[in-house]
Write an enzyme that holds these catalytic residues in place. Structure first.
Site, PDB file in Angstrom:
ATOM      1  N   HIS A   2      -7.220  -4.452  10.049  1.00  0.00           N
ATOM      2  CA  HIS A   2      -6.900  -4.233   8.631  1.00  0.00           C
ATOM      3  C   HIS A   2      -5.597  -4.928   8.241  1.00  0.00           C
ATOM      4  O   HIS A   2      -4.712  -5.126   9.064  1.00  0.00           O
ATOM      5  CB  HIS A   2      -6.901  -2.744   8.257  1.00  0.00           C
ATOM      6  N   GLU A  19      -9.530  -1.709   5.179  1.00  0.00           N
ATOM      7  CA  GLU A  19     -10.218  -1.368   6.423  1.00  0.00           C
ATOM      8  C   GLU A  19     -11.505  -2.186   6.571  1.00  0.00           C
ATOM      9  O   GLU A  19     -12.027  -2.718   5.576  1.00  0.00           O
ATOM     10  CB  GLU A  19     -10.568   0.125   6.413  1.00  0.00           C
ATOM     11  N   ASP A  37       0.812  -1.215   0.000  1.00  0.00           N
ATOM     12  CA  ASP A  37       0.000   0.000   0.000  1.00  0.00           C
ATOM     13  C   ASP A  37       0.846   1.266   0.000  1.00  0.00           C
ATOM     14  O   ASP A  37       2.063   1.218   0.179  1.00  0.00           O
ATOM     15  CB  ASP A  37      -0.952  -0.005   1.206  1.00  0.00           C
ATOM     16  N   ASP A  62      -7.625  -2.397  14.017  1.00  0.00           N
ATOM     17  CA  ASP A  62      -9.027  -2.668  13.668  1.00  0.00           C
ATOM     18  C   ASP A  62      -9.141  -3.904  12.764  1.00  0.00           C
ATOM     19  O   ASP A  62     -10.195  -4.156  12.179  1.00  0.00           O
ATOM     20  CB  ASP A  62      -9.664  -1.446  12.999  1.00  0.00           C
TER      21      ASP A  62
END
Ligand code: GLP
Length: 236
Positions: A138, A143, A67, A136
């Site tokens: 990810h 996400e 990413d 979270d």
């Protein structure tokens, strides 16, 4: 799924580096899927050491990173391209033209996403994908969502991710609000996946990832379905 409990961060880093080194030794032309974040830093340092000692050869390796922040150029100190140069690429004998990170400043983000997917396909897929885990759930910057995104796409970052990553910036306002990330589909198509998770604050999300319901609300939970997943954890 193989779960390796490491004694501590140093042990986790050494074990992860050994697995990556074994991949490179067994297949010198490997396509490595690489990750950023604090967790892989120690493993990269060990790989650099092995290469400097002449025990590891990156000359035929191709890399694809997961990413990149939208809006940051590769020479921005918080860009993931810069991170990879600093922690790995500048210190090993990899051919920099064979290192790939999505371009965060592409004028046409959708075109950049398609280019990245085509690139991964043209390389014949990823041999070993290294992953960290977001608080979270990810992976890359996938996400929590209502579906698993297949290919490379642009994503708006969650508040918890902006907060977590603000430690690298002067203030939270400077953290880019969106990113380009490889999709869950490409990650799941990697031949092998190595997930590394460190820190007591990741214990609960790791449990949900490995033993909870498989749901896009916890993107990493899909890894339960991967046929060759190794997890190295130091969360106690
Ligand atoms: C970032 C990256 C992820 C990384 C995650 C966890 O959001 N995009 O690839 O896994 O943070 O980072 P850390 O290892 O610093 O906890």
């Amino acid at each position: 799924m193989r779960i390796i409990k490491a004694k501590d961060y140093e042990d986790l880093s050494l074990k992860a580096a050994n697995i990556i080194a074994a991949q490179i030794t067994l297949k010198p032309q490997s396509v490595l899927g690489l990750a950023t974040g604090s967790t892989p830093v120690g493993a990269y340092a060990h790989l650099v050491e092995l290469c400097k000692k002449g025990e590891l050869d990156f000359s035929e390796i191709t890399s694809v990173n997961l990413d990149e922040y939208v809006g940051l150029k590769g020479d921005h100190p918080q860009s993931y391209r810069y991170f990879m140069n600093e922690h790995l690429f500048n210190h090993v004998n990899i051919d920099v033209s064979k290192t790939n990170v999505p371009c965060g400043t592409a004028a046409d983000v959708d075109a950049e996403c398609s280019r990245y997917d085509n690139l991964i396909t043209s390389l014949g897929g990823i041999d070993l994908q290294l992953l960290g885990l977001g608080l979270d759930g990810h992976i890359g910057f996938n996400e929590p969502a209502s579906y698993f995104a297949k290919g490379t796409h642009r994503v708006e970052l969650d508040k918890s991710t902006l907060e977590a990553n603000s430690r690298f910036f002067t203030s939270i306002d400077e953290v880019p609000k969106s990113a380009v990330t490889m999709g869950i589909g490409s990650i799941m198509q990697a031949k092998k996946v190595l997930l590394i998770v460190s820190g007591a604050n990741k214990k609960s999300i790791l449990e949900k990832t490995l033993y909870g319901e498989i749901t896009p609300e916890v993107p990493a939970s899909i890894l339960q379905l991967h046929p060759d997943l190794t997890v190295i954890e130091a969360v106690d």
